[in-house]
Scaffold this motif. Structure first.
Motif, PDB file in Angstrom:
ATOM      1  N   PRO A  49       0.828  -1.218   0.000  1.00 19.26           N
ATOM      2  CA  PRO A  49       0.000   0.000   0.000  1.00 19.26           C
ATOM      3  C   PRO A  49       0.857   1.260   0.000  1.00 19.26           C
ATOM      4  N   VAL A  50       0.303   2.291  -0.623  1.00 17.85           N
ATOM      5  CA  VAL A  50       0.996   3.581  -0.663  1.00 17.85           C
ATOM      6  C   VAL A  50       0.899   4.224   0.724  1.00 17.85           C
ATOM      7  N   PRO A  51       2.028   4.604   1.319  1.00 15.77           N
ATOM      8  CA  PRO A  51       1.944   5.233   2.646  1.00 15.77           C
ATOM      9  C   PRO A  51       1.192   6.568   2.576  1.00 15.77           C
ATOM     10  N   ALA A  52       0.296   6.760   3.511  1.00 14.20           N
ATOM     11  CA  ALA A  52      -0.431   8.026   3.577  1.00 14.20           C
ATOM     12  C   ALA A  52       0.482   9.104   4.165  1.00 14.20           C
ATOM     13  N   ALA A  53       0.092  10.340   3.918  1.00 15.00           N
ATOM     14  CA  ALA A  53       0.947  11.458   4.347  1.00 15.00           C
ATOM     15  C   ALA A  53       1.101  11.509   5.854  1.00 15.00           C
ATOM     16  N   ASP A  54       0.053  11.049   6.618  1.00 14.27           N
ATOM     17  CA  ASP A  54       0.118  11.120   8.073  1.00 14.27           C
ATOM     18  C   ASP A  54       0.637   9.826   8.700  1.00 14.27           C
ATOM     19  N   GLU A  55       1.117   8.895   7.896  1.00 12.10           N
ATOM     20  CA  GLU A  55       1.608   7.633   8.428  1.00 12.10           C
ATOM     21  C   GLU A  55       3.114   7.663   8.721  1.00 12.10           C
ATOM     22  N   TRP A  56       3.811   8.652   8.231  1.00 13.01           N
ATOM     23  CA  TRP A  56       5.260   8.667   8.390  1.00 13.01           C
ATOM     24  C   TRP A  56       5.617   8.991   9.836  1.00 13.01           C
ATOM     25  N   GLY A  57       6.735   8.370  10.272  1.00 12.60           N
ATOM     26  CA  GLY A  57       7.218   8.627  11.631  1.00 12.60           C
ATOM     27  C   GLY A  57       6.938   7.448  12.550  1.00 12.60           C
ATOM     28  N   ILE A  58       7.713   7.353  13.615  1.00 11.68           N
ATOM     29  CA  ILE A  58       7.571   6.270  14.588  1.00 11.68           C
ATOM     30  C   ILE A  58       6.930   6.823  15.858  1.00 11.68           C
ATOM     31  N   SER A  59       6.345   5.906  16.645  1.00 12.55           N
ATOM     32  CA  SER A  59       5.712   6.328  17.903  1.00 12.55           C
ATOM     33  C   SER A  59       6.732   6.359  19.046  1.00 12.55           C
ATOM     34  N   GLY A  60       7.707   5.471  18.991  1.00 11.86           N
ATOM     35  CA  GLY A  60       8.696   5.383  20.068  1.00 11.86           C
ATOM     36  C   GLY A  60       8.184   4.650  21.274  1.00 11.86           C
ATOM     37  N   LYS A  61       7.011   3.989  21.195  1.00 12.10           N
ATOM     38  CA  LYS A  61       6.423   3.299  22.345  1.00 12.10           C
ATOM     39  C   LYS A  61       6.460   1.777  22.173  1.00 12.10           C
ATOM     40  N   ASP A  62       6.344   1.311  20.972  1.00 10.02           N
ATOM     41  CA  ASP A  62       6.296  -0.135  20.719  1.00 10.02           C
ATOM     42  C   ASP A  62       7.315  -0.460  19.620  1.00 10.02           C
ATOM     43  N   TYR A  63       8.386  -1.147  20.029  1.00  7.92           N
ATOM     44  CA  TYR A  63       9.440  -1.441  19.049  1.00  7.92           C
ATOM     45  C   TYR A  63       8.902  -2.273  17.890  1.00  7.92           C
ATOM     46  N   TYR A  64       8.179  -3.353  18.180  1.00  8.17           N
ATOM     47  CA  TYR A  64       7.741  -4.243  17.104  1.00  8.17           C
ATOM     48  C   TYR A  64       6.758  -3.555  16.161  1.00  8.17           C
ATOM     49  N   ALA A  65       5.895  -2.709  16.685  1.00 10.80           N
ATOM     50  CA  ALA A  65       4.963  -1.969  15.829  1.00 10.80           C
ATOM     51  C   ALA A  65       5.722  -0.992  14.939  1.00 10.80           C
ATOM     52  N   ASP A  66       6.664  -0.301  15.517  1.00 14.11           N
ATOM     53  CA  ASP A  66       7.449   0.645  14.720  1.00 14.11           C
ATOM     54  C   ASP A  66       8.323  -0.086  13.686  1.00 14.11           C
ATOM     55  N   ALA A  67       8.916  -1.228  14.061  1.00 17.35           N
ATOM     56  CA  ALA A  67       9.752  -1.986  13.127  1.00 17.35           C
ATOM     57  C   ALA A  67       8.917  -2.511  11.956  1.00 17.35           C
ATOM     58  N   ALA A  68       7.695  -3.002  12.242  1.00 21.14           N
ATOM     59  CA  ALA A  68       6.819  -3.491  11.171  1.00 21.14           C
ATOM     60  C   ALA A  68       6.398  -2.352  10.252  1.00 21.14           C
ATOM     61  N   LYS A  69       6.130  -1.177  10.833  1.00 25.85           N
ATOM     62  CA  LYS A  69       5.717  -0.011  10.042  1.00 25.85           C
ATOM     63  C   LYS A  69       6.841   0.444   9.113  1.00 25.85           C
ATOM     64  N   VAL A  70       8.054   0.549   9.657  1.00 30.65           N
ATOM     65  CA  VAL A  70       9.192   0.985   8.842  1.00 30.65           C
ATOM     66  C   VAL A  70       9.458  -0.030   7.723  1.00 30.65           C
ATOM     67  N   THR A  71       9.326  -1.324   8.041  1.00 32.99           N
ATOM     68  CA  THR A  71       9.564  -2.353   7.026  1.00 32.99           C
ATOM     69  C   THR A  71       8.553  -2.241   5.891  1.00 32.99           C
TER      70      THR A  71
END
Length: 229
Positions: free
Chosen positions: A115-137
């Motif tokens: 899926p094409v990343p939406a404009a407001d999806e960029w950036g990490i939360s810094g609270k959940d490593y696995y969620a942020d790692a999956a998002k960046v991947t």
């Protein structure tokens, strides 16, 4: 002074030595001409022949002159004979072999639909490593598969570059995260994609060789995230 007795004539051999020399030269020339004719190819036209007829002794000089002239004509004629082709004979020329067809370009590998990343999806939360790692991947998977001419390619790559830097800068400070296998593999993939942006900029697609390597690493990252490693 002594004088030769009258009524006596000198021998014929001493009377005309020039005649004997001429006869000898003509005989040698005739022998050479006969040898040349024996080894020469047959001419296309009929050669002139000399009829050997008896002649009086007084006309031997004329006979040798005619014979030598005929021999010269024969030798000269054979030197200019050239092979000829029949009128209906045509030299066959082999047709050139057709040029081989150009090889078809290799089919582009299909690594999936992302899926094409939406404009407001960029950036990490810094609270959940696995969620942020999956998002960046997931974002890296989309950025890696973009081809030339993809809409908003430059903007997406710039956002991707910033998100990768933020992720590594934040999570590598934690020893319990930096030692995870998923983080180590993701860190390696981030370095590869960031190196592409440094070398080619954010407007050039990832080369196929580097793209294949990245998708292999993305697959390993997702497996390790699901296993909590």
């Amino acid at each position: 002074l002594d004088q030769a007795p009258r009524g006596r004539h000198p021998p014929a051999s001493a009377a005309n030595p020039t005649r004997r020399a001429v006869m000898r030269v003509i005989a040698i020339f005739l022998a050479f001409a006969a040898t040349a004719q024996a080894f020469a190819p047959a001419p296309r036209f009929a050669r002139a022949t000399t009829a050997m007829t008896a002649a009086p002794e007084g006309s031997r000089r004329a006979f040798f002159g005619k014979a030598s002239a005929a021999a010269v004509v024969g030798v000269v004629g054979t030197s200019f004979v050239q092979p000829s082709f029949a009128d209906d004979e045509v030299a066959e020329v082999a047709a050139p072999a057709p040029a081989p067809a150009p090889a078809a370009p290799p089919a582009k590998a299909n690594y999936g639909t992302f899926p094409v990343p939406a404009a407001d999806e960029w950036g990490i939360s810094g609270k959940d490593y696995y969620a942020d790692a999956a998002k960046v991947t997931k974002h890296m998977q989309y950025a890696t598969q973009m081809d030339k001419g993809t809409a908003n390619m430059d903007t997406i790559n710039k956002n991707m570059k910033k998100e990768m830097v933020d992720f590594v800068s934040f999570y590598r400070r934690f020893s319990n995260v930096a030692g995870k296998q998923s983080f180590s593999t993701l860190y390696t993939a981030i370095n590869v994609l960031a190196g592409h942006y440094t070398s080619y900029g954010t407007k050039f697609p990832v080369p196929e060789k580097r793209r294949k390597r990245l998708y292999q690493e993305y697959s390993e990252i997702e497996k390790n995230i699901k296993k909590g490693r």
